[in-house]
Design a protein around this motif. Structure first.
Motif, mmCIF file in Angstrom:
data_model
loop_
_atom_site.group_PDB
_atom_site.id
_atom_site.type_symbol
_atom_site.label_atom_id
_atom_site.label_comp_id
_atom_site.label_asym_id
_atom_site.label_seq_id
_atom_site.Cartn_x
_atom_site.Cartn_y
_atom_site.Cartn_z
ATOM 1 N N ILE A 1 0.726 -1.080 0.087
ATOM 2 C CA ILE A 1 0.091 0.048 0.031
ATOM 3 C C ILE A 1 0.908 1.149 -0.046
ATOM 4 N N SER A 2 0.400 2.046 -0.943
ATOM 5 C CA SER A 2 1.466 3.412 -1.019
ATOM 6 C C SER A 2 0.484 4.666 -0.783
ATOM 7 N N GLN A 3 1.024 5.811 -0.719
ATOM 8 C CA GLN A 3 0.426 7.011 -0.487
ATOM 9 C C GLN A 3 -0.554 7.192 -1.561
ATOM 10 N N ASP A 4 -0.217 6.698 -2.864
ATOM 11 C CA ASP A 4 -1.178 7.017 -3.921
ATOM 12 C C ASP A 4 -2.421 6.310 -3.638
ATOM 13 N N ASP A 5 -2.464 5.184 -2.611
ATOM 14 C CA ASP A 5 -3.575 4.620 -2.422
ATOM 15 C C ASP A 5 -4.674 5.144 -1.258
ATOM 16 N N VAL A 6 -4.081 6.407 -0.839
ATOM 17 C CA VAL A 6 -4.879 6.893 0.272
ATOM 18 C C VAL A 6 -5.936 7.736 -0.323
ATOM 19 N N HIS B 1 -7.795 0.471 -4.839
ATOM 20 C CA HIS B 1 -7.090 1.004 -5.482
ATOM 21 C C HIS B 1 -5.774 0.740 -5.831
ATOM 22 N N ALA B 2 -5.259 -0.164 -4.893
ATOM 23 C CA ALA B 2 -3.694 -0.923 -5.179
ATOM 24 C C ALA B 2 -3.767 -1.963 -6.248
ATOM 25 N N LEU B 3 -4.947 -2.634 -6.317
ATOM 26 C CA LEU B 3 -5.111 -3.446 -7.472
ATOM 27 C C LEU B 3 -5.137 -2.537 -8.903
#
Length: 349
Positions: free
Chosen positions: A140-145, A180-182
């Motif tokens: 999980i990255s910041q982009d998924d927030v 979102h991560a998917l």
């Protein structure tokens, strides 16, 4: 003499101020007596209550101000004015016998509305059909927030799970960061993933459907009950989507902790139901949403409920439909019909 003048002056001033004080007290009392509703953060199938509460300190007393919730697109379009004999709380509904194509109930089925986390059903379908390795680790990255609705998540930035676990949490508990991560880790990135979602929708004949992201947090993800019924029928043919979406709960290990996630649809734990595929959804613009494939009275039914008012109303609508179908004919005996797509019950609008 001066003392008498001062006494008269104070009496006049008190009489002048009395109405204003009485008015302010009445207004303050009315607000104080109002019963505020509890606020819950939106997260996938989780919901807001009908009003937000704000506590205000005023002259040493607490005053509660009720702020109306933002209306859904269906409310703004006047869809809630539609009435029906089942007293459904959903402004959009569609129930189809999947094996015969018979329409049992329809209500504003062609209305195009935001679909919230029902989006994740298409997200799961794209990942499944891509045949990507389910045991591959994804962080999980910041982009998924979530920067759309600013929802929280127990999947903190830096947490690593397998693609299969993210699929499970996305479909079962409507985990937004998982979904979102998917999409983010799909070959070609997020833009390629969204394109694949829309391409699949066209192939399925979902002419009123548009996706802009994989979670459903955006109100620009929109569809109709007719299209969503087609999506459910197609997704139900995928054993993995059926299994993961109807799982009652799932545990994942994050570092030294074990996190327990539950299904957002309480009906999967109800012994009166035989659900083979399901997905819930909620954002304020979409209202409470639910799609299911379930076996009722020996029939394989597809149910779609959109823009339902109230946290439990979509569940109540599904229960009303189940009881209605069960009372029409004995279990295992088809409803009387004069042919395919015969409308058993039409809702007035």
């Amino acid at each position: 003499m001066n003392r008498l003048v001062r006494t008269i002056a104070w009496s006049v001033l008190a009489l002048a101020l009395a109405p204003a004080a009485h008015s302010a007290g009445a207004k303050g009392g009315a607000k104080k007596d109002a019963k505020p509703s509890v606020v819950k953060k939106a997260h996938g199938g989780k919901s807001y209550s009908s009003a937000r509460t704000v506590a205000v300190k005023r002259q040493t007393r607490s005053v509660v101000r009720l702020v109306p919730a933002k209306p859904s697109h269906g409310q703004m379009a006047g869809l809630h004015a539609a009435s029906d004999e089942l007293d459904l709380r959903s402004s959009v509904a569609l129930v189809i016998d999947q094996e015969t194509g018979q329409v049992l109930l329809r209500k504003n089925e062609s209305a195009v509305l935001p679909i919230a986390s029902l989006t994740k059903l298409m997200t799961g379908m794209i990942i499944s059909e891509a045949k990507l390795p389910m045991d591959e680790s994804i962080t999980i990255s910041q982009d998924d927030v979530d920067t759309e609705k600013h929802t929280g998540s127990r999947l903190k930035v830096g947490v690593t799970l397998t693609r299969g676990e993210l699929m499970h949490l996305s479909l079962m508990s409507s985990e937004n960061r998982a979904a979102h991560a998917l999409g983010r880790t799909y070959p070609g990135g997020m833009s390629a993933f969204v394109e694949a979602m829309n391409t699949k929708a066209k192939l399925l004949g979902m002419k009123d459907t548009r996706y802009v992201e994989p979670t459903g947090l955006s109100s620009r993800n929109q569809s109709s009950a007719q299209d969503l019924a087609q999506l459910v029928m197609s997704a139900s043919q995928d054993p993995m989507l059926s299994e993961l979406s109807t799982s009652p709960g799932h545990e994942v290990t994050v570092g030294r902790r074990t996190l327990q996630f539950s299904n957002t649809n309480r009906l999967v734990k109800n012994s009166a139901w035989d659900i083979t595929l399901q997905k819930t959804g909620y954002i304020s613009e979409a209202g409470q949403c639910l799609v299911m494939q379930a076996k009722v009275a020996g029939r394989k039914l597809v149910m779609v409920f959109l823009d339902s008012a109230g946290k439990l109303s979509r569940i109540g609508d599904a229960e009303r439909v189940r009881r209605w179908v069960e009372t029409q004919t004995p279990a295992g005996v088809p409803m009387p019909t004069t042919g395919g797509n015969t409308l058993v019950r039409q809702v007035s609008s």
